[in-house]
Design a protein around this motif. Structure first.
Motif, PDB file in Angstrom:
ATOM      1  N   LYS A   1       0.669  -1.190   0.088  1.00  0.00           N
ATOM      2  CA  LYS A   1       0.078   0.063   0.154  1.00  0.00           C
ATOM      3  C   LYS A   1       0.837   1.190   0.016  1.00  0.00           C
ATOM      4  O   LYS A   1       0.594   2.372  -0.820  1.00  0.00           O
ATOM      5  N   SER A   2       1.880   1.132   0.781  1.00  0.00           N
ATOM      6  CA  SER A   2       2.685   2.369   0.683  1.00  0.00           C
ATOM      7  C   SER A   2       3.559   2.694  -0.506  1.00  0.00           C
ATOM      8  O   SER A   2       3.328   3.873  -0.864  1.00  0.00           O
ATOM      9  N   VAL A   3       4.017   1.611  -1.250  1.00  0.00           N
ATOM     10  CA  VAL A   3       4.750   1.832  -2.607  1.00  0.00           C
ATOM     11  C   VAL A   3       3.601   2.338  -3.451  1.00  0.00           C
ATOM     12  O   VAL A   3       3.934   3.237  -4.474  1.00  0.00           O
ATOM     13  N   THR A   4       2.498   1.535  -3.269  1.00  0.00           N
ATOM     14  CA  THR A   4       1.483   2.190  -4.481  1.00  0.00           C
ATOM     15  C   THR A   4       0.913   3.661  -4.141  1.00  0.00           C
ATOM     16  O   THR A   4       0.750   4.199  -5.127  1.00  0.00           O
ATOM     17  N   ILE A   5       0.611   4.040  -2.965  1.00  0.00           N
ATOM     18  CA  ILE A   5       0.780   5.476  -2.567  1.00  0.00           C
ATOM     19  C   ILE A   5       1.530   6.329  -3.246  1.00  0.00           C
ATOM     20  O   ILE A   5       1.264   7.443  -3.737  1.00  0.00           O
TER      21      ILE A   5
ATOM     22  N   THR B   1      13.771  -5.560  -4.107  1.00  0.00           N
ATOM     23  CA  THR B   1      14.498  -4.650  -5.056  1.00  0.00           C
ATOM     24  C   THR B   1      13.496  -3.886  -5.795  1.00  0.00           C
ATOM     25  O   THR B   1      13.775  -2.693  -6.371  1.00  0.00           O
ATOM     26  N   ALA B   2      12.465  -4.541  -6.121  1.00  0.00           N
ATOM     27  CA  ALA B   2      11.451  -3.781  -7.084  1.00  0.00           C
ATOM     28  C   ALA B   2      10.880  -2.616  -6.193  1.00  0.00           C
ATOM     29  O   ALA B   2      10.834  -1.570  -6.886  1.00  0.00           O
ATOM     30  N   VAL B   3      10.448  -2.665  -5.125  1.00  0.00           N
ATOM     31  CA  VAL B   3       9.896  -1.620  -4.338  1.00  0.00           C
ATOM     32  C   VAL B   3      11.179  -0.598  -4.154  1.00  0.00           C
ATOM     33  O   VAL B   3      10.837   0.600  -4.194  1.00  0.00           O
ATOM     34  N   ASN B   4      12.371  -0.994  -4.019  1.00  0.00           N
ATOM     35  CA  ASN B   4      13.449   0.131  -3.766  1.00  0.00           C
ATOM     36  C   ASN B   4      13.495   0.976  -5.006  1.00  0.00           C
ATOM     37  O   ASN B   4      13.631   2.054  -5.007  1.00  0.00           O
ATOM     38  N   LYS B   5      13.370   0.192  -5.921  1.00  0.00           N
ATOM     39  CA  LYS B   5      13.363   0.852  -7.538  1.00  0.00           C
ATOM     40  C   LYS B   5      12.371   1.806  -7.589  1.00  0.00           C
ATOM     41  O   LYS B   5      12.776   2.834  -8.314  1.00  0.00           O
ATOM     42  N   ILE B   6      11.089   1.365  -7.481  1.00  0.00           N
ATOM     43  CA  ILE B   6      10.013   2.187  -7.405  1.00  0.00           C
ATOM     44  C   ILE B   6      10.169   3.518  -6.728  1.00  0.00           C
ATOM     45  O   ILE B   6       9.714   4.646  -7.044  1.00  0.00           O
ATOM     46  N   PHE B   7      10.455   3.334  -5.470  1.00  0.00           N
ATOM     47  CA  PHE B   7      10.770   4.590  -4.622  1.00  0.00           C
ATOM     48  C   PHE B   7      11.776   5.497  -5.190  1.00  0.00           C
ATOM     49  O   PHE B   7      11.750   6.874  -5.222  1.00  0.00           O
TER      50      PHE B   7
ATOM     51  N   LYS C   1       4.584   2.504 -13.874  1.00  0.00           N
ATOM     52  CA  LYS C   1       4.882   1.286 -14.868  1.00  0.00           C
ATOM     53  C   LYS C   1       5.562   0.067 -14.111  1.00  0.00           C
ATOM     54  O   LYS C   1       5.081  -1.116 -14.402  1.00  0.00           O
ATOM     55  N   ASN C   2       6.474   0.407 -13.348  1.00  0.00           N
ATOM     56  CA  ASN C   2       7.282  -0.752 -12.806  1.00  0.00           C
ATOM     57  C   ASN C   2       6.332  -1.397 -11.680  1.00  0.00           C
ATOM     58  O   ASN C   2       6.539  -2.428 -11.497  1.00  0.00           O
ATOM     59  N   LEU C   3       5.574  -0.569 -10.914  1.00  0.00           N
ATOM     60  CA  LEU C   3       4.712  -1.021 -10.000  1.00  0.00           C
ATOM     61  C   LEU C   3       3.640  -2.377 -10.805  1.00  0.00           C
ATOM     62  O   LEU C   3       3.605  -3.240  -9.947  1.00  0.00           O
TER      63      LEU C   3
ATOM     64  N   LEU D   1       3.283  -8.072  -9.570  1.00  0.00           N
ATOM     65  CA  LEU D   1       3.169  -9.596  -9.726  1.00  0.00           C
ATOM     66  C   LEU D   1       4.011 -10.394  -8.894  1.00  0.00           C
ATOM     67  O   LEU D   1       3.728 -11.290  -8.394  1.00  0.00           O
ATOM     68  N   LEU D   2       5.173  -9.861  -8.279  1.00  0.00           N
ATOM     69  CA  LEU D   2       6.160 -10.247  -7.179  1.00  0.00           C
ATOM     70  C   LEU D   2       5.347 -10.348  -5.951  1.00  0.00           C
ATOM     71  O   LEU D   2       5.344 -11.241  -5.170  1.00  0.00           O
ATOM     72  N   PHE D   3       4.600  -9.361  -5.950  1.00  0.00           N
ATOM     73  CA  PHE D   3       3.530  -9.348  -4.239  1.00  0.00           C
ATOM     74  C   PHE D   3       2.880 -10.406  -4.321  1.00  0.00           C
ATOM     75  O   PHE D   3       2.646 -11.090  -3.052  1.00  0.00           O
TER      76      PHE D   3
END
Length: 203
Positions: free
Chosen positions: A40-44, A100-106, A119-121, A127-129
Motif C-alpha cells: 500500500k505504501s509503495v502504491t500510494i 528490489t522492485a519496491v526500492n526501485k519504485i521509491f 509502470k514498474n509497479l 506480480l512479485l507481491f
C-alpha cells in the motif's frame, strides 16, 4: 524412569505443536500483513507524485522490511519439514526480488519519474507481491496440517507409554504376590499350618 521419560517426550511433542506450529502460523500471518502494508505504501507513493511523500514512505518501508526479516528469522529457527524448507527458499527468492522492485519504485518516485514508477509497479512489483503473498499463505496453511500430525504422534506416544506403565505395574504386583506366597510357604510349610493340625487332631 520409563514413565517419566514417556511423559516428558509427550510433553515435548505437544510443546513443539505450540512453538513450531501455532506461534509460527501467527508469525507468518504477521509477515503477510507487513507485506500488504508495504504494498500500500509503495502504491500510494507512486500515485501521489510527491517526492517528499515518497521519501517518507521509503524510510518507513525500510523499517517495515527489517521488522518482517526479524520475524522471519524466528521462523527459520524452528524445526522445518522438507516442504517448509522448499517453500522457505522460494519465499526468500521472492522476498529479495520484491524488495528490489519496491526500492526501485521509491528511487524513481523520489527522482520525479512518476510514470516510470507506476509502470514498474504494475509490470513487476505487483506480480512479485502476489507470488510472495501466495507462497507465505501456503506456509500458513501447511502449519495446520503439520500440527495435526505432530499432535497425533504425541498422543499416540503418550498412549503407548501409558499402556507399558500399566503392564509394568501389573507385572510387578503379580510378581510381588508370587514372591510373598513363596516366602510364606518357606516360613510356614504345609505340615506346620495350625489350621491343618487342628483338623488332623479332630479327625
Amino acid at each position: 524412569m520409563l514413565g517419566l521419560h514417556g511423559i516428558k517426550k509427550s510433553n515435548e511433542g505437544l510443546r513443539a505443536v505450540y512453538q513450531d506450529r501455532t506461534v509460527t502460523a501467527v508469525d507468518l500471518a504477521t509477515i503477510n500483513d507487513i507485506w500488504e502494508v508495504m504494498r500500500k505504501s509503495v502504491t500510494i507513493a507512486a500515485s501521489t507524485k510527491s517526492t517528499e511523500f515518497a521519501k517518507e514512505k521509503s524510510e518507513e518501508t525500510a523499517k517495515t522490511i527489517k521488522r518482517a526479516e526479524e520475524i522471519w528469522a524466528r521462523f527459520m529457527a524452528t524445526e522445518l519439514t522438507t516442504v517448509e524448507e522448499q517453500l522457505a527458499q522460494e519465499k526468500l527468492r521472492l522476498h529479495a526480488a520484491y524488495v528490489t522492485a519496491v526500492n526501485k519504485i521509491f528511487a524513481m518516485t523520489i527522482a520525479g519519474d512518476f510514470d516510470g514508477a507506476a509502470k514498474n509497479l504494475k509490470d513487476e512489483a505487483e506480480l512479485l507481491f502476489y507470488r510472495l503473498h501466495e507462497t507465505i499463505y501456503s506456509m500458513i496453511s501447511l502449519q495446520g496440517k503439520v500440527a495435526a500430525e505432530e499432535y497425533e504422534s504425541a498422543v499416540n506416544d503418550y498412549s503407548s507409554i501409558f499402556m507399558i506403565m500399566i503392564a509394568t505395574i501389573s507385572s510387578s504386583v503379580l510378581l510381588a504376590c508370587a514372591l510373598g506366597y513363596i516366602l510364606l510357604r518357606g516360613i510356614y510349610p504345609p505340615e506346620s499350618n495350625p489350621v491343618r493340625r487342628l483338623m488332623d487332631l479332630a479327625a
